[in-house]
Each structure stands twice: as C-alpha cells, then as structure tokens.
Design an enzyme around this catalytic site. Structure first.
Site, PDB file in Angstrom:
ATOM      1  N   PRO A  96       0.827  -1.207   0.000  1.00  0.00           N
ATOM      2  CA  PRO A  96       0.000   0.000   0.000  1.00  0.00           C
ATOM      3  C   PRO A  96       0.861   1.256   0.000  1.00  0.00           C
ATOM      4  CG  PRO A  96      -0.817  -1.601   1.581  1.00  0.00           C
ATOM      5  CD  PRO A  96       0.496  -2.117   1.104  1.00  0.00           C
ATOM      6  N   GLU A  97       0.418   2.262  -0.737  1.00  0.00           N
ATOM      7  CA  GLU A  97       1.198   3.492  -0.841  1.00  0.00           C
ATOM      8  C   GLU A  97       0.656   4.527   0.128  1.00  0.00           C
ATOM      9  OE1 GLU A  97       2.612   4.359  -4.677  1.00  0.00           O
ATOM     10  OE2 GLU A  97       2.376   2.289  -5.340  1.00  0.00           O
TER      11      GLU A  97
ATOM     12  N   LYS B 214       4.224   5.359   5.282  1.00  0.00           N
ATOM     13  CA  LYS B 214       3.489   4.098   5.218  1.00  0.00           C
ATOM     14  C   LYS B 214       3.297   3.461   6.591  1.00  0.00           C
ATOM     15  CE  LYS B 214       5.270   3.285   0.566  1.00  0.00           C
ATOM     16  NZ  LYS B 214       5.982   2.338  -0.321  1.00  0.00           N
TER      17      LYS B 214
ATOM     18  N   ASN C  80       5.367   1.520  -5.528  1.00  0.00           N
ATOM     19  CA  ASN C  80       5.684   1.090  -6.883  1.00  0.00           C
ATOM     20  C   ASN C  80       4.774   1.703  -7.945  1.00  0.00           C
ATOM     21  OD1 ASN C  80       7.895  -0.444  -7.626  1.00  0.00           O
ATOM     22  ND2 ASN C  80       6.631  -2.147  -8.313  1.00  0.00           N
TER      23      ASN C  80
END
Length: 263
Positions: A2-3, A51, A165
């Site tokens: 998760p970003e 994060k 990513n």
C-alpha cells in the site's frame, strides 16, 4: 505494498472509528505484546506517517503498525461479522461499543511509548501527505546520490515518505524518463516539478475508496498510464508498455515516451 494515500485513508478510517472512544476490546496477537491490555483506555488519535500507522492511546502509548505487502486494517460495526481473512491471520483487535478494528497479516505491530515514536519513524523523509511536507528537502535528499536510478531513489522512504511502486512508475512516465535514469541526469527543474506532481497526485487520490487515478490516463477502464499495463498500448503513443525488475521490485515504462537507460 500500500502506498502513502492508501495508508492515509486507513488512518482516517481508524481515527473515525476509534478516536475519542474508550476501548472495550483489546487483543494483540503477537507474542511480545500478547499480555498487553488496553481496555479502559481512550484512543486519542490515529495518524499515518508515510506508510506507518500510529494509533495513540491514553497513558502515553502508541500502537505502531505497518502494512507492507498485504497487511490491512478493517473496521466493522460492533457485532458485525469480520471479513478480511481467516482468524489465524488476525494480529490485532481494537474495539469500542460502536466499532471494531481488526488488523490482518500485519508484519509490524508493536506497542511503544508515544515519546519514542521517533525510534520507528524518525528516519523517514518529508511525508507527502503530512504537515512536515517540504519539497525542497525532498529534492535535496533525492539529489544527494546523483548516480542512483530515479525509481530506487523515489522508493527510498528516507528521501521522502509515501511513494510506492505505482507512483514510482507513473511519476517516471509523467517526467518522460525511465525509472533507471540516474537522478542526477534529470533536466534542470524536473526534480522540483516531480515533487510537486507527486504531492498533488497523492492528495487527489487519498480519499478514493475505489482505485487511484492519474489525471489524463482515464480512458473508459484505464486509470493509470503504465503501471500494470505490460503488453498493452501506451495511451499516448501506442507503443506497448514494458515491465522489468528493478531493485527487487518491478517497473513499468513506455519505450516510446520515456527516454533513458533500461534494465
């Protein structure tokens, strides 16, 4: 993984469900903290830092968690059936009379003193969605190692916190360079514009409950320019999108639109 925008939204959901209420359920299912009992304490605040998730609890305590690749927090109404995975994947349960928050597959879960939070998040660079966001500092951090590939530098949370990513690949596309370009070879002003774009994208997507969208990429079912689109035509030039490994992760790029070295 998760970003930053996903973690920010998770923190908001947890804050809305828990903050200002007294815990009636407390169950930390990790050996080190299995005997910790937080019932009777108020949850003061839930915040994201990059994060990382910080749940601050009355008495100077913070429950620190990190989702990494597949962890998640789910919020249910009191008495509602939990849906998020089998019971053996549950690592934490925090509940009050109205809501129950259940943490699944959390690879990082620890209880620490609030005054010691810097021990777990002090190494992070400026948070794209935090009050400490400072694009100038982020740019200086990135350019401190000019030979480092752009993709690797963007993912390094010590430079700036919140990019994963998906945004790494999309930001390289928007800058029209490959993720392997040494960051010191970016044209003048591009690093600064890249930071402004990154912050704007996370801000625009942080409240989305469905899928994140990069402005300009939306074409019927398309929401991103390159990420996850290997073998499909570029939305700008029609060249087939490619994918390759980069520093134990993957990068997506368009050979027609993006200049610079590749794997």
């Amino acid at each position: 993984m998760p970003e930053g925008d996903t973690v920010w939204l998770t923190a908001r959901k947890l804050h809305d469900a828990l903050a200002g209420r007294t815990l009636t359920v407390s169950d930390l299912r990790v050996p080190r903290f299995a005997t910790a009992d937080l019932t009777g304490r108020d949850v003061l605040d839930v915040r994201s830092r990059g994060k990382h998730l910080l749940t601050r609890i009355e008495g100077g305590l913070t429950l620190h968690s990190h989702l990494r690749m597949d962890g998640s927090w789910r919020v249910f109404a009191a008495g509602e059936r939990w849906r998020g995975g089998p019971g053996h994947q549950i690592r934490a349960v925090l509940g009050n009379t109205e809501h129950t928050a259940v943490g699944y597959r959390l690879p990082v879960l620890e209880l620490l003193r609030t005054q010691d939070e810097e021990r777990v998040v002090g190494h992070l660079g400026p948070d794209l969605l935090g009050p400490d966001w400072d694009p100038g500092t982020a740019v200086r951090n990135l350019l401190a190692d000019p030979v480092r590939p752009l993709g690797e530098a963007l993912l390094d949370q010590r430079n700036l916190a919140g990019i994963g990513n998906v945004y790494k690949s999309e930001l390289a596309f928007l800058a029209r360079v490959t993720p392997w370009l040494p960051i010191g070879e970016l044209p003048d002003g591009v690093a600064e514009r890249l930071m402004a774009t990154a912050q704007r994208l996370l801000e625009e997507n942080k409240n989305r409950f469905d899928r994140r969208t990069i402005p300009g990429a939306r074409r019927t079912d398309q929401h991103l320019f390159v990420y996850g689109r290997e073998g499909r035509p570029c939305l700008r030039c029609g060249t087939l999108i490619r994918r390759a490994g980069q520093d134990d992760r993957v990068s997506y790029w368009c050979p027609g639109c993006q200049s610079g070295p590749t794997t």
